[in-house]
Write an enzyme that holds these catalytic residues in place. Structure first.
Site, PDB file in Angstrom:
ATOM      1  N   ASP A  96       0.794  -1.236   0.000  1.00  0.00           N
ATOM      2  CA  ASP A  96       0.000   0.000   0.000  1.00  0.00           C
ATOM      3  C   ASP A  96       0.823   1.281   0.000  1.00  0.00           C
ATOM      4  OD1 ASP A  96       1.120   0.032   2.493  1.00  0.00           O
ATOM      5  OD2 ASP A  96      -0.759  -0.100   3.613  1.00  0.00           O
ATOM      6  N   GLU A 118       0.130  -8.993  -1.323  1.00  0.00           N
ATOM      7  CA  GLU A 118      -0.592  -8.458  -0.152  1.00  0.00           C
ATOM      8  C   GLU A 118      -1.789  -7.619  -0.612  1.00  0.00           C
ATOM      9  OE1 GLU A 118       0.576  -5.526   3.029  1.00  0.00           O
ATOM     10  OE2 GLU A 118       1.388  -7.298   3.981  1.00  0.00           O
ATOM     11  N   GLU A 132      -2.454   5.132   2.440  1.00  0.00           N
ATOM     12  CA  GLU A 132      -2.277   3.714   2.099  1.00  0.00           C
ATOM     13  C   GLU A 132      -3.555   3.027   1.635  1.00  0.00           C
ATOM     14  OE1 GLU A 132      -0.997   5.148   4.815  1.00  0.00           O
ATOM     15  OE2 GLU A 132       1.176   4.917   4.582  1.00  0.00           O
ATOM     16  N   HIS A 208       4.890   5.665  13.703  1.00  0.00           N
ATOM     17  CA  HIS A 208       5.421   6.512  12.622  1.00  0.00           C
ATOM     18  C   HIS A 208       4.374   6.999  11.650  1.00  0.00           C
ATOM     19  CE1 HIS A 208       4.846   3.710   9.283  1.00  0.00           C
ATOM     20  NE2 HIS A 208       5.039   2.760  10.178  1.00  0.00           N
ATOM     21  N   ARG A 210       1.731   8.492   9.115  1.00  0.00           N
ATOM     22  CA  ARG A 210       1.450   9.858   8.674  1.00  0.00           C
ATOM     23  C   ARG A 210       0.233  10.442   9.406  1.00  0.00           C
ATOM     24  NH1 ARG A 210       3.661  11.958   3.536  1.00  0.00           N
ATOM     25  NH2 ARG A 210       4.962  10.112   3.446  1.00  0.00           N
ATOM     26  N   HIS A 241      11.702   5.575  13.869  1.00  0.00           N
ATOM     27  CA  HIS A 241      11.697   5.775  12.416  1.00  0.00           C
ATOM     28  C   HIS A 241      12.530   7.012  12.065  1.00  0.00           C
ATOM     29  CE1 HIS A 241       9.959   6.508   8.426  1.00  0.00           C
ATOM     30  NE2 HIS A 241       9.287   5.366   8.499  1.00  0.00           N
TER      31      HIS A 241
HETATM   32  C1  UD1 Z   1       6.214   5.073   4.188  1.00  0.00           C
HETATM   33  C2  UD1 Z   1       4.886   4.575   3.613  1.00  0.00           C
HETATM   34  C3  UD1 Z   1       4.065   3.891   4.695  1.00  0.00           C
HETATM   35  C4  UD1 Z   1       4.862   2.826   5.438  1.00  0.00           C
HETATM   36  C5  UD1 Z   1       6.163   3.419   5.919  1.00  0.00           C
HETATM   37  C6  UD1 Z   1       6.987   2.336   6.533  1.00  0.00           C
HETATM   38  C7  UD1 Z   1       3.846   5.925   1.853  1.00  0.00           C
HETATM   39  C8  UD1 Z   1       2.986   7.070   1.545  1.00  0.00           C
HETATM   40  N1  UD1 Z   1       4.110   5.708   3.139  1.00  0.00           N
HETATM   41  O1  UD1 Z   1       5.897   6.092   5.115  1.00  0.00           O
HETATM   42  O2  UD1 Z   1       2.947   3.275   4.090  1.00  0.00           O
HETATM   43  O3  UD1 Z   1       4.112   2.384   6.537  1.00  0.00           O
HETATM   44  O4  UD1 Z   1       6.871   3.981   4.809  1.00  0.00           O
HETATM   45  O5  UD1 Z   1       8.022   2.838   7.291  1.00  0.00           O
HETATM   46  O6  UD1 Z   1       4.286   5.230   0.968  1.00  0.00           O
HETATM   47  N2  UD1 Z   1      13.610   8.616   6.019  1.00  0.00           N
HETATM   48  C9  UD1 Z   1      14.973   8.561   6.052  1.00  0.00           C
HETATM   49  N3  UD1 Z   1      15.589   7.367   5.785  1.00  0.00           N
HETATM   50  C10 UD1 Z   1      14.919   6.241   5.513  1.00  0.00           C
HETATM   51  C11 UD1 Z   1      13.516   6.297   5.511  1.00  0.00           C
HETATM   52  C12 UD1 Z   1      12.877   7.493   5.740  1.00  0.00           C
HETATM   53  O7  UD1 Z   1      15.640   9.536   6.295  1.00  0.00           O
HETATM   54  O8  UD1 Z   1      15.531   5.184   5.299  1.00  0.00           O
HETATM   55  C13 UD1 Z   1      12.941   9.901   6.275  1.00  0.00           C
HETATM   56  C14 UD1 Z   1      13.088  10.879   5.101  1.00  0.00           C
HETATM   57  O9  UD1 Z   1      13.271  12.180   5.610  1.00  0.00           O
HETATM   58  C15 UD1 Z   1      11.726  10.793   4.416  1.00  0.00           C
HETATM   59  C16 UD1 Z   1      10.817  10.554   5.619  1.00  0.00           C
HETATM   60  O10 UD1 Z   1      11.551   9.688   6.470  1.00  0.00           O
HETATM   61  O11 UD1 Z   1      11.413  11.965   3.698  1.00  0.00           O
HETATM   62  C17 UD1 Z   1       9.458   9.959   5.343  1.00  0.00           C
HETATM   63  O12 UD1 Z   1       9.542   8.824   4.495  1.00  0.00           O
HETATM   64  P1  UD1 Z   1       8.276   8.415   3.574  1.00  0.00           P
HETATM   65  O13 UD1 Z   1       8.596   7.172   2.834  1.00  0.00           O
HETATM   66  O14 UD1 Z   1       7.825   9.590   2.791  1.00  0.00           O
HETATM   67  O15 UD1 Z   1       7.125   8.151   4.618  1.00  0.00           O
HETATM   68  P2  UD1 Z   1       6.962   7.073   5.740  1.00  0.00           P
HETATM   69  O16 UD1 Z   1       6.241   7.723   6.851  1.00  0.00           O
HETATM   70  O17 UD1 Z   1       8.236   6.398   5.978  1.00  0.00           O
HETATM   71  N1  UDP Z   2      11.226  -3.056  11.619  1.00  0.00           N
HETATM   72  C1  UDP Z   2      12.601  -3.170  11.543  1.00  0.00           C
HETATM   73  N2  UDP Z   2      13.376  -2.314  12.266  1.00  0.00           N
HETATM   74  C2  UDP Z   2      12.856  -1.351  13.044  1.00  0.00           C
HETATM   75  C3  UDP Z   2      11.447  -1.225  13.118  1.00  0.00           C
HETATM   76  C4  UDP Z   2      10.657  -2.081  12.368  1.00  0.00           C
HETATM   77  O1  UDP Z   2      13.111  -4.037  10.847  1.00  0.00           O
HETATM   78  O2  UDP Z   2      13.628  -0.623  13.672  1.00  0.00           O
HETATM   79  C5  UDP Z   2      10.391  -3.967  10.816  1.00  0.00           C
HETATM   80  C6  UDP Z   2       9.240  -4.631  11.531  1.00  0.00           C
HETATM   81  O3  UDP Z   2       9.637  -5.844  12.141  1.00  0.00           O
HETATM   82  C7  UDP Z   2       8.263  -4.874  10.402  1.00  0.00           C
HETATM   83  C8  UDP Z   2       8.474  -3.689   9.496  1.00  0.00           C
HETATM   84  O4  UDP Z   2       9.760  -3.173   9.836  1.00  0.00           O
HETATM   85  O5  UDP Z   2       8.614  -6.019   9.664  1.00  0.00           O
HETATM   86  C9  UDP Z   2       7.409  -2.663   9.714  1.00  0.00           C
HETATM   87  O6  UDP Z   2       7.726  -1.543   9.011  1.00  0.00           O
HETATM   88  P1  UDP Z   2       7.153  -0.121   9.323  1.00  0.00           P
HETATM   89  O7  UDP Z   2       6.684  -0.054  10.730  1.00  0.00           O
HETATM   90  O8  UDP Z   2       8.165   0.850   8.865  1.00  0.00           O
HETATM   91  O9  UDP Z   2       5.942  -0.031   8.308  1.00  0.00           O
HETATM   92  P2  UDP Z   2       4.443  -0.572   8.328  1.00  0.00           P
HETATM   93  O10 UDP Z   2       4.429  -1.995   8.726  1.00  0.00           O
HETATM   94  O11 UDP Z   2       3.689   0.298   9.255  1.00  0.00           O
HETATM   95  O12 UDP Z   2       4.001  -0.343   6.926  1.00  0.00           O
END
Ligand code: UD1
Ligand code: UDP
Length: 372
Positions: A96, A118, A132, A208, A210, A241
């Site tokens: 998603d 999924e 999502e 984490h 949104r 996160h």
């Molecule tokens: C995204 C997904 C969400 C998922 C989540 C898992 C969308 C809209 N959202 O949200 O569905 O649950 O990932 O974690 O697709 N950042 C870093 N390094 C990283 C990752 C993120 O610095 O490795 C920071 C960056 O500043 C980035 C921000 O996190 O701009 C947000 O990342 P983004 O992928 O936009 O949103 P998530 O909240 O992570």
């Molecule tokens: N996870 C990880 N390291 C972390 C936190 C989460 O490997 O520090 C794993 C967790 O076990 C799960 C996945 O990341 O498999 C969940 O991802 P996240 O919470 O980022 O996204 P969501 O599941 O909400 O889409």
């Protein structure tokens, strides 16, 4: 030979797609090609390292404080070139995220069939989880093949008049445990090796989402702070996160407390093995709701809804909302009432038997033969 291009970009997609990619690499009838969008950078690379996957294409789209517009536009434009270069027979996307939806749309523009891993999870609230729910629904509309973890997910698709090519496969996250979980596991993150798992009660938490940024996340932090101050014998571990908006709030409320350990994101192997050793999981994550029940660890979901009702119905997961009082009350209930705790702490796994990847491959091969 069928050429399969798998596209993913965030941590959770990678955790659930890597087992499938590994399995496809073993299949003599498939050529597996991987494109990462790197919507996440560090958190994605952590997963690729654990599964030892080297992508063929890397769009490297992540920027600090990226918007949905940034991700969508960069992924669609980036994928145009990848699709024109690689000419896959099918594109696989997962779940998603904005990567998934944008990649599905790009494949559709090139008239390449999409397989959705999924598929069929729903809350039926367009704005929660945001974005999502819409990402997953629209990806389902585009997809040719739907790989649903559970029969409930399949039924959702049937209700939406998606009638063809729905396969109930289980969730590939259960397949991932074969790579990550070990009884004799030693943590990569040294801070985790110093914590007395097995002696104390540990609460593993993440948040984490949104839609939780701002007030809801503040409520979550206030609740955890109250619990940590009242129950000094319980230790809270929170891998935070990398989203700057999340870190600002979490560190402001929870940094420097004796029985709260804030960490940078840990490797998925550390995460799964820590989960297996925890007393309770408190989270707004989707993935953790599927993982913790497998280990018999109760989960309090700090959201107003879930698209994963199966473990809620089986009793191991409870949706507690995002109000401070409600979160504290639900956690205290489990901390103080052993009978209540034992009722929830059942190893429950509605998400498959660890063979989801094989089923997905079989379905793709069967579909490819029928298409010819
Ligand atoms: C995204 C997904 C969400 C998922 C989540 C898992 C969308 C809209 N959202 O949200 O569905 O649950 O990932 O974690 O697709 N950042 C870093 N390094 C990283 C990752 C993120 O610095 O490795 C920071 C960056 O500043 C980035 C921000 O996190 O701009 C947000 O990342 P983004 O992928 O936009 O949103 P998530 O909240 O992570
Ligand atoms: N996870 C990880 N390291 C972390 C936190 C989460 O490997 O520090 C794993 C967790 O076990 C799960 C996945 O990341 O498999 C969940 O991802 P996240 O919470 O980022 O996204 P969501 O599941 O909400 O889409």
């Amino acid at each position: 030979m069928i050429k399969v291009l798998s596209v993913f970009g965030t941590r959770p997609e990678a955790i659930k797609m890597c087992p499938l990619v590994k399995e496809m690499e073993l299949c003599s009838e498939m050529e597996s090609v991987v494109c990462i969008t790197a919507q996440h950078r560090q958190m994605l690379d952590q997963v690729l390292e654990v599964f030892e996957i080297r992508p063929d294409y890397d769009l490297n789209v992540m920027s600090r404080c990226q918007t949905l517009f940034d991700i969508t536009a960069k992924v669609i434009c980036g994928l145009k070139e990848v699709l024109e270069d690689s000419h896959p027979d099918i594109v696989l996307v997962h779940g998603d995220t904005t990567t998934s939806f944008a990649a599905a749309l790009a494949a559709f523009y090139c008239r390449i069939p999409v397989g959705h891993v999924e598929a069929g999870l729903r809350t039926y609230d367009k704005y929660s989880p945001f974005p999502e729910e819409m990402n997953r629904t629209l990806t389902g509309d585009i997809a040719e093949l739907h790989f649903s973890p559970t029969t409930q997910n399949k039924d959702n698709l049937l209700c939406e008049n998606i009638q063809k090519n729905i396969f109930v496969t289980g969730n590939t996250v259960i397949d991932a445990f074969k790579t990550t979980v070990r009884d004799t596991y030693v943590f990569e993150n040294e801070a985790l090796n110093t914590l007395p798992f097995g002696e104390k009660r540990f609460v593993l938490m993440t948040a984490h989402r949104r839609e939780n940024l701002g007030k809801p996340l503040e409520n979550i932090c206030k609740a955890v702070l109250r619990l940590a101050e009242k129950y000094t014998d319980i230790h809270f571990v929170y891998p935070v996160h990398l989203n700057p908006a999340v870190r600002k709030t979490v560190f402001a409320y929870l940094d420097g407390k004796k029985n709260i350990t804030l960490l940078d994101p840990v490797s998925v192997a550390d995460m799964h093995n820590m989960m297996a050793r925890s007393f309770l999981v408190m989270t707004d994550s989707g993935g953790l709701q599927e993982e913790a029940p497998y280990f018999g660890i109760p989960v309090l979901v700090m959201r107003t809804e879930t698209e994963r009702p199966e473990a809620v119905e089986m009793g191991t997961v409870r949706v507690v909302g995002v109000k401070e009082e409600d979160i504290v009350a639900a956690a205290e209930h489990l901390i103080n009432d052993a009978t209540e705790y034992d009722k929830m702490a059942q190893a429950v796994n509605p998400y498959g038997d660890g063979h989801a990847s094989e089923r997905i491959i079989d379905a793709i091969l069967k579909w490819a033969k029928e298409e010819k």
